[in-house]
Design a protein around this motif. Structure first.
Motif, short mmCIF file in Angstrom:
data_model
loop_
_atom_site.label_atom_id
_atom_site.label_comp_id
_atom_site.label_asym_id
_atom_site.label_seq_id
_atom_site.Cartn_x
_atom_site.Cartn_y
_atom_site.Cartn_z
N THR A 23 13.62 5.35 2.60
CA THR A 23 12.42 6.15 2.81
C THR A 23 12.80 7.63 2.76
O THR A 23 13.56 8.11 3.62
CB THR A 23 11.75 5.85 4.17
N ASP A 24 12.30 8.34 1.74
CA ASP A 24 12.57 9.77 1.61
C ASP A 24 14.06 10.09 1.71
O ASP A 24 14.47 11.05 2.38
CB ASP A 24 11.79 10.56 2.67
N GLY A 25 14.88 9.29 1.09
CA GLY A 25 16.32 9.52 1.05
C GLY A 25 17.10 8.85 2.17
O GLY A 25 18.30 8.60 2.02
N ALA A 26 16.43 8.54 3.27
CA ALA A 26 17.11 7.88 4.39
C ALA A 26 17.18 6.37 4.12
O ALA A 26 16.28 5.79 3.53
CB ALA A 26 16.38 8.15 5.69
N VAL A 27 18.25 5.75 4.59
CA VAL A 27 18.44 4.31 4.42
C VAL A 27 18.62 3.67 5.79
O VAL A 27 19.41 4.15 6.61
CB VAL A 27 19.68 3.99 3.55
N ARG A 28 17.85 2.62 6.04
CA ARG A 28 18.05 1.88 7.28
C ARG A 28 18.20 0.39 6.96
O ARG A 28 17.66 -0.10 5.97
CB ARG A 28 16.90 2.11 8.26
N THR A 29 18.92 -0.28 7.84
CA THR A 29 19.14 -1.71 7.70
C THR A 29 18.21 -2.46 8.64
O THR A 29 18.16 -2.16 9.83
CB THR A 29 20.61 -2.07 8.05
N GLU A 30 17.46 -3.41 8.10
CA GLU A 30 16.57 -4.22 8.92
C GLU A 30 17.08 -5.66 8.94
O GLU A 30 16.87 -6.40 7.98
CB GLU A 30 15.13 -4.18 8.41
N PRO A 31 17.73 -6.06 10.03
CA PRO A 31 18.20 -7.45 10.13
C PRO A 31 17.04 -8.42 10.11
O PRO A 31 15.94 -8.11 10.59
CB PRO A 31 18.94 -7.48 11.48
N LEU A 32 17.26 -9.59 9.54
CA LEU A 32 16.24 -10.63 9.44
C LEU A 32 16.67 -11.80 10.32
O LEU A 32 17.21 -12.79 9.85
CB LEU A 32 16.05 -11.04 7.98
N GLU A 33 16.42 -11.65 11.60
CA GLU A 33 16.87 -12.62 12.59
C GLU A 33 15.89 -13.78 12.70
O GLU A 33 14.68 -13.61 12.56
CB GLU A 33 17.00 -11.95 13.97
N PRO A 34 16.38 -15.00 13.00
CA PRO A 34 15.48 -16.13 13.22
C PRO A 34 14.46 -15.81 14.32
O PRO A 34 14.80 -15.25 15.36
CB PRO A 34 16.44 -17.25 13.65
N GLY A 35 13.21 -16.17 14.05
CA GLY A 35 12.14 -15.90 14.99
C GLY A 35 11.47 -14.56 14.81
O GLY A 35 10.39 -14.31 15.38
N GLN A 36 12.06 -13.68 14.03
CA GLN A 36 11.49 -12.35 13.82
C GLN A 36 10.23 -12.44 12.95
O GLN A 36 10.15 -13.22 12.00
CB GLN A 36 12.52 -11.45 13.13
N GLN A 37 9.25 -11.62 13.28
CA GLN A 37 8.04 -11.51 12.47
C GLN A 37 8.22 -10.37 11.47
O GLN A 37 8.60 -9.25 11.85
CB GLN A 37 6.83 -11.22 13.36
N VAL A 38 7.98 -10.65 10.21
CA VAL A 38 7.99 -9.61 9.19
C VAL A 38 6.60 -9.54 8.57
O VAL A 38 5.95 -10.56 8.37
CB VAL A 38 9.05 -9.86 8.10
N SER A 39 6.12 -8.32 8.31
CA SER A 39 4.74 -8.14 7.85
C SER A 39 4.68 -7.06 6.78
O SER A 39 4.08 -6.00 6.98
CB SER A 39 3.82 -7.78 9.01
N TYR A 40 5.33 -7.33 5.65
CA TYR A 40 5.32 -6.37 4.56
C TYR A 40 4.55 -6.95 3.37
O TYR A 40 4.68 -8.12 3.04
CB TYR A 40 6.74 -6.06 4.09
N SER A 41 3.75 -6.12 2.74
CA SER A 41 3.16 -6.45 1.45
C SER A 41 3.99 -5.78 0.36
O SER A 41 4.47 -4.65 0.53
CB SER A 41 1.72 -5.95 1.37
N LEU A 42 4.13 -6.48 -0.75
CA LEU A 42 4.91 -5.96 -1.87
C LEU A 42 3.99 -5.18 -2.80
O LEU A 42 2.96 -5.69 -3.25
CB LEU A 42 5.57 -7.11 -2.64
N GLY A 43 4.39 -3.95 -3.09
CA GLY A 43 3.61 -3.11 -4.01
C GLY A 43 4.23 -3.08 -5.38
O GLY A 43 4.68 -4.11 -5.91
N GLU A 44 4.28 -1.91 -5.98
CA GLU A 44 4.89 -1.77 -7.31
C GLU A 44 6.39 -1.97 -7.21
O GLU A 44 7.01 -1.71 -6.19
CB GLU A 44 4.58 -0.39 -7.89
N ARG A 45 6.97 -2.45 -8.31
CA ARG A 45 8.41 -2.64 -8.37
C ARG A 45 9.00 -1.78 -9.48
O ARG A 45 8.49 -1.75 -10.59
CB ARG A 45 8.76 -4.11 -8.63
N HIS A 46 10.07 -1.07 -9.14
CA HIS A 46 10.76 -0.25 -10.13
C HIS A 46 12.23 -0.14 -9.72
O HIS A 46 12.66 -0.75 -8.73
CB HIS A 46 10.11 1.13 -10.24
N CYS A 47 13.02 0.58 -10.48
CA CYS A 47 14.45 0.70 -10.19
C CYS A 47 14.68 1.14 -8.75
O CYS A 47 14.00 2.04 -8.24
CB CYS A 47 15.08 1.70 -11.15
#
Length: 251
Positions: free
Chosen positions: A20-44
């Protein structure tokens, strides 16, 4: 916010790398975690340089030619001049098993053998040989690959996520070799039916196996190849498209 990379499950859970705006963060995907992202456009997905995301608007995904790393060893059969420093390190030759009965041979630097197997999501494995360098390892790999094979497609891995390795077939293969060590890996997915292959980042995380993320969403269970999410722009809300129903047909 864009998916700019991922971490396959090894010692920790799988994870997304979000830029996001040059910053990079790691989002672990742990069992039981709720994720709520919609996929938009895809590019490089651009590149990450010293912890900073350098964006790229080229429509080629997950990476354009400018930002694609080409690994010179991908098709090596041991007939090269060992151009990389890593080629001169001690290597291990291994067999990997994917449920129920798909097998492959591979090579990696000895110190990262178990890590490499977990990155691939192997269910079983056997360390066959330890050799002085990558060239010798590739030569041995090519010989074994003529009968065993040296790759496993992601759809094949998904087909076996709810199953166990067929012991007789695995033992019959090992009888042709004298393994130095064998491995059995557990990923704790607890599946009874085959999940549906889908590209989404919404639902409840069941767990991960290699680069495959398993999520439950609207009564269905889905297997997501995290590589297929790289390059997507994300918005933080639930998926708004119709998903294929899980009818329990894939037992």
């Amino acid at each position: 916010m864009q998916v700019v990379g991922y971490r396959a499950r090894v010692d920790e859970s799988a994870a997304l790398l979000l830029g996001t705006d040059g910053a990079v963060r790691t989002e672990p995907l742990e069992p039981g975690q709720q994720v709520s992202y919609s996929l938009g456009e895809r590019h490089c997905a651009g590149t990450i340089d010293e912890g900073t995301h350098v964006a790229c608007e080229n429509p080629t995904a997950p990476h354009c030619d400018r930002h694609t790393d080409r690994w010179p060893c991908a098709r090596c059969r041991g007939d090269c001049a060992m151009p990389l420093e890593s080629c001169h390190e001690e290597h291990a030759v291994y067999l990997a098993a994917f449920a129920p009965a798909t097998f492959k041979v591979g090579v990696t630097r000895s110190w990262r053998l178990e890590r490499r197997l977990r990155e691939q999501g192997a269910d079983r494995a056997a360390h066959l040989r330890t050799v002085a360098n990558g060239r010798v390892a590739r030569q041995i790999e090519a010989e074994i690959a003529a009968t065993v094979g040296d790759s496993v497609r992601v759809p094949t891995k998904i087909e076996g996520l709810h199953r166990s390795v067929e012991e007789p077939a695995w033992r019959t293969l090992l009888d042709e070799f004298e393994p130095i060590e064998t491995f059995e890996f557990e990923y704790g997915l607890g599946l009874t039916d085959r999940p549906i292959a889908e590209t989404l980042l919404s639902g409840t995380v069941v767990g991960s196996q290699g680069r495959l993320l398993v999520v439950e969403n609207s009564g269905g269970t889905y297997a997501v190849d995290l590589r297929d999410t790289v390059g997507y722009e994300l918005s933080e809300d639930s998926v708004d498209r119709q998903l294929q129903a899980n009818l329990g047909a894939f037992s």
